[in-house]
Write a protein that holds these residues in place. Structure first.
Motif, mmCIF file in Angstrom:
data_model
loop_
_atom_site.group_PDB
_atom_site.id
_atom_site.type_symbol
_atom_site.label_atom_id
_atom_site.label_comp_id
_atom_site.label_asym_id
_atom_site.label_seq_id
_atom_site.Cartn_x
_atom_site.Cartn_y
_atom_site.Cartn_z
ATOM 1 N N GLN A 208 0.845 -1.201 0.000
ATOM 2 C CA GLN A 208 0.000 0.000 0.000
ATOM 3 C C GLN A 208 0.889 1.263 0.000
ATOM 4 O O GLN A 208 2.038 1.223 0.429
ATOM 5 C CB GLN A 208 -0.905 0.014 1.241
ATOM 6 N N PHE A 209 0.311 2.371 -0.450
ATOM 7 C CA PHE A 209 1.052 3.634 -0.501
ATOM 8 C C PHE A 209 0.975 4.394 0.817
ATOM 9 O O PHE A 209 -0.090 4.474 1.446
ATOM 10 C CB PHE A 209 0.465 4.566 -1.568
ATOM 11 N N THR A 210 2.102 5.022 1.190
ATOM 12 C CA THR A 210 2.090 5.978 2.294
ATOM 13 C C THR A 210 1.403 7.261 1.812
ATOM 14 O O THR A 210 1.245 7.486 0.601
ATOM 15 C CB THR A 210 3.521 6.345 2.730
ATOM 16 N N ASP A 211 1.059 8.103 2.776
ATOM 17 C CA ASP A 211 0.440 9.388 2.412
ATOM 18 C C ASP A 211 1.396 10.220 1.556
ATOM 19 O O ASP A 211 0.970 10.941 0.659
ATOM 20 C CB ASP A 211 0.054 10.162 3.675
ATOM 21 N N ARG A 212 2.699 10.109 1.837
ATOM 22 C CA ARG A 212 3.672 10.864 1.041
ATOM 23 C C ARG A 212 3.655 10.397 -0.420
ATOM 24 O O ARG A 212 3.705 11.209 -1.353
ATOM 25 C CB ARG A 212 5.072 10.682 1.656
ATOM 26 N N GLN A 213 3.578 9.083 -0.601
ATOM 27 C CA GLN A 213 3.531 8.554 -1.970
ATOM 28 C C GLN A 213 2.261 9.020 -2.687
ATOM 29 O O GLN A 213 2.306 9.418 -3.848
ATOM 30 C CB GLN A 213 3.604 7.020 -1.936
ATOM 31 N N ILE A 214 1.142 8.972 -1.958
ATOM 32 C CA ILE A 214 -0.118 9.439 -2.556
ATOM 33 C C ILE A 214 0.015 10.905 -2.956
ATOM 34 O O ILE A 214 -0.353 11.302 -4.063
ATOM 35 C CB ILE A 214 -1.291 9.254 -1.555
ATOM 36 N N GLY A 215 0.611 11.695 -2.054
ATOM 37 C CA GLY A 215 0.779 13.129 -2.325
ATOM 38 C C GLY A 215 1.614 13.381 -3.577
ATOM 39 O O GLY A 215 1.315 14.281 -4.374
ATOM 40 N N LEU A 216 2.660 12.581 -3.767
ATOM 41 C CA LEU A 216 3.532 12.775 -4.937
ATOM 42 C C LEU A 216 2.803 12.421 -6.237
ATOM 43 O O LEU A 216 2.992 13.078 -7.264
ATOM 44 C CB LEU A 216 4.800 11.928 -4.796
ATOM 45 N N ILE A 217 1.967 11.394 -6.179
ATOM 46 C CA ILE A 217 1.193 11.026 -7.379
ATOM 47 C C ILE A 217 0.202 12.149 -7.708
ATOM 48 O O ILE A 217 0.036 12.530 -8.873
ATOM 49 C CB ILE A 217 0.458 9.686 -7.164
ATOM 50 N N VAL A 218 -0.418 12.683 -6.671
ATOM 51 C CA VAL A 218 -1.361 13.786 -6.859
ATOM 52 C C VAL A 218 -0.652 14.986 -7.488
ATOM 53 O O VAL A 218 -1.153 15.596 -8.437
ATOM 54 C CB VAL A 218 -2.011 14.167 -5.505
ATOM 55 N N GLU A 219 0.555 15.294 -6.980
ATOM 56 C CA GLU A 219 1.325 16.422 -7.529
ATOM 57 C C GLU A 219 1.596 16.262 -9.013
ATOM 58 O O GLU A 219 1.694 17.239 -9.751
ATOM 59 C CB GLU A 219 2.689 16.516 -6.824
#
Ligand SMILES: [Zn+2]
Length: 362
Positions: free
Chosen positions: A240-251
């Motif tokens: 699963q993705f960490t919140d940081r990973q999710i944030g980078l994909i969103v960026e």
């Protein structure tokens, strides 16, 4: 009924590996598999083409799946549903067999490849006008790039219709470290990413080990998505993705499809032991909601169900018995206060926007 875009279904491997005719009604297929014991997923089928139509699945990404595993030897046995091959050339040929099946379905009018942004937009308009007769639209993807023998073969696969790919599946691949391993992108992987970028393939970040994930974002400037991936804040584990990973994909403007595998939805799920009654489709909505909270918007969460991804209803939420049950997400999200616009983004709008911009223009 609202259309659904599902960014991850391993359709062909189930057909060819399990001898399963997905053109038949779901209940008929399950009756036919009753009593077969060669694989845990037998008789727990959730996906067939008629069931996808019942569930309003207008578009899916259909995968090619095959791994290069030099450590796999014939002496250990090899079943038809195994996905590991001793050489990349064998993985290539097996993958091409899966494409051959999609090609047959296209000739028979049961599906159509969506190779361009115009194909996708035209298809969705046709589906909305005639959902009962419009064939399933597929965007061809690869789960793990092992069937791509070398970067020189990227163009060949593009010609087959391939429009996005992940670098690796479980384990250590030729191109990157994957799920349940640690490590980065290999030299071959770096070359492959350059070839993807040049050809215009989008990169699926699903299944990358953490270091490989961050390296891939640095190395690759093209469009990124995560076809089927849940949130580590809710279900611990490197899959699963960490919140940081999710944030980078969103960026990067990427979209993340939440997956229905109970192992990725329920903390501490033990494969083959934990029973589906512990988890419902609300868990799926939890992951959608978490992505929306981290992103601060509903523009990046979507569906990548991974249903029948080498498992069946023994490993799905108890209220998800058939792919048409995905339509229940509308009610679940509405009950949580999602507006109709938000719900539509999750069911199809976010993938539509993502693929309309990442697919080539005709
Ligand atoms: Zn997967």
């Amino acid at each position: 009924m609202k259309p659904i875009i599902d960014a991850h279904l391993d359709l062909a491997i189930n057909v060819l590996g399990l001898n399963r005719d997905i053109t038949r009604p779901l209940d008929e297929v399950n009756r036919g598999e009753a009593g077969i014991t060669d694989h845990k997923c037998r008789g727990g089928v959730t996906v067939t083409l008629p069931e996808m139509r019942r569930g309003g699945i207008a578009v899916c990404s259909a995968t090619v799946l095959g791994r290069h595993r030099p450590g796999v030897f014939p002496s250990e046995g090899f079943a038809r549903y195994d996905i590991d091959y001793a050489t990349p050339e064998m993985a290539h040929a097996a993958g091409l067999g899966q494409v051959a099946y999609y090609d047959v379905l296209e000739r028979q009018g049961l599906l159509r490849y969506l190779n361009t942004a115009q194909d996708l937009e035209g298809h969705l308009a046709a589906w909305r006008a005639a959902p009962e007769t419009t064939p399933l639209g597929i965007i061809l993807s690869m789960e793990g790039s092992d069937p791509i023998i070398s970067p020189d073969w990227v163009d060949f696969w593009w010609q087959q219709g391939l429009r996005f790919a992940s670098l690796v599946h479980y384990g250590r691949g030729r191109y990157a470290a994957g799920t349940e391993t640690e490590g980065g992108i290999t030299e071959d992987g770096r070359a492959l990413l350059r070839a993807f970028e040049e050809r215009g393939l989008a990169l699926d970040l699903t299944h990358l080990a953490d270091d490989a994930f961050f390296q891939a974002l640095d190395l690759f400037a093209g469009a990124v998505l995560a076809s089927h991936n849940n949130c580590r804040a809710l279900v611990p584990g490197q899959r699963q993705f960490t919140d940081r990973q999710i944030g980078l994909i969103v960026e990067r403007g990427g979209v993340i499809g939440v997956a229905c595998d109970a192992w990725m939805l329920y903390p501490g799920w033990i494969k083959g032991s934990t029973k589906p009654d512990v988890v419902s489709m609300d868990a799926l909505a939890d992951h959608v909601d978490h992505i929306c909270q981290v992103a601060g918007t509903s523009l990046h969460a979507a569906i990548g169900s991974d249903l029948d991804g080498l498992y069946g209803t023994e490993q799905t939420p108890h209220d998800l018995q058939r792919i048409s049950d995905l339509q229940k997400l509308e009610t679940i999200l509405s009950r949580r206060g999602y507006s109709e616009e938000d719900v539509e983004r999750v069911l199809f709008g976010n993938w539509l926007r993502f693929f309309a911009s990442s697919l080539p223009s005709r």
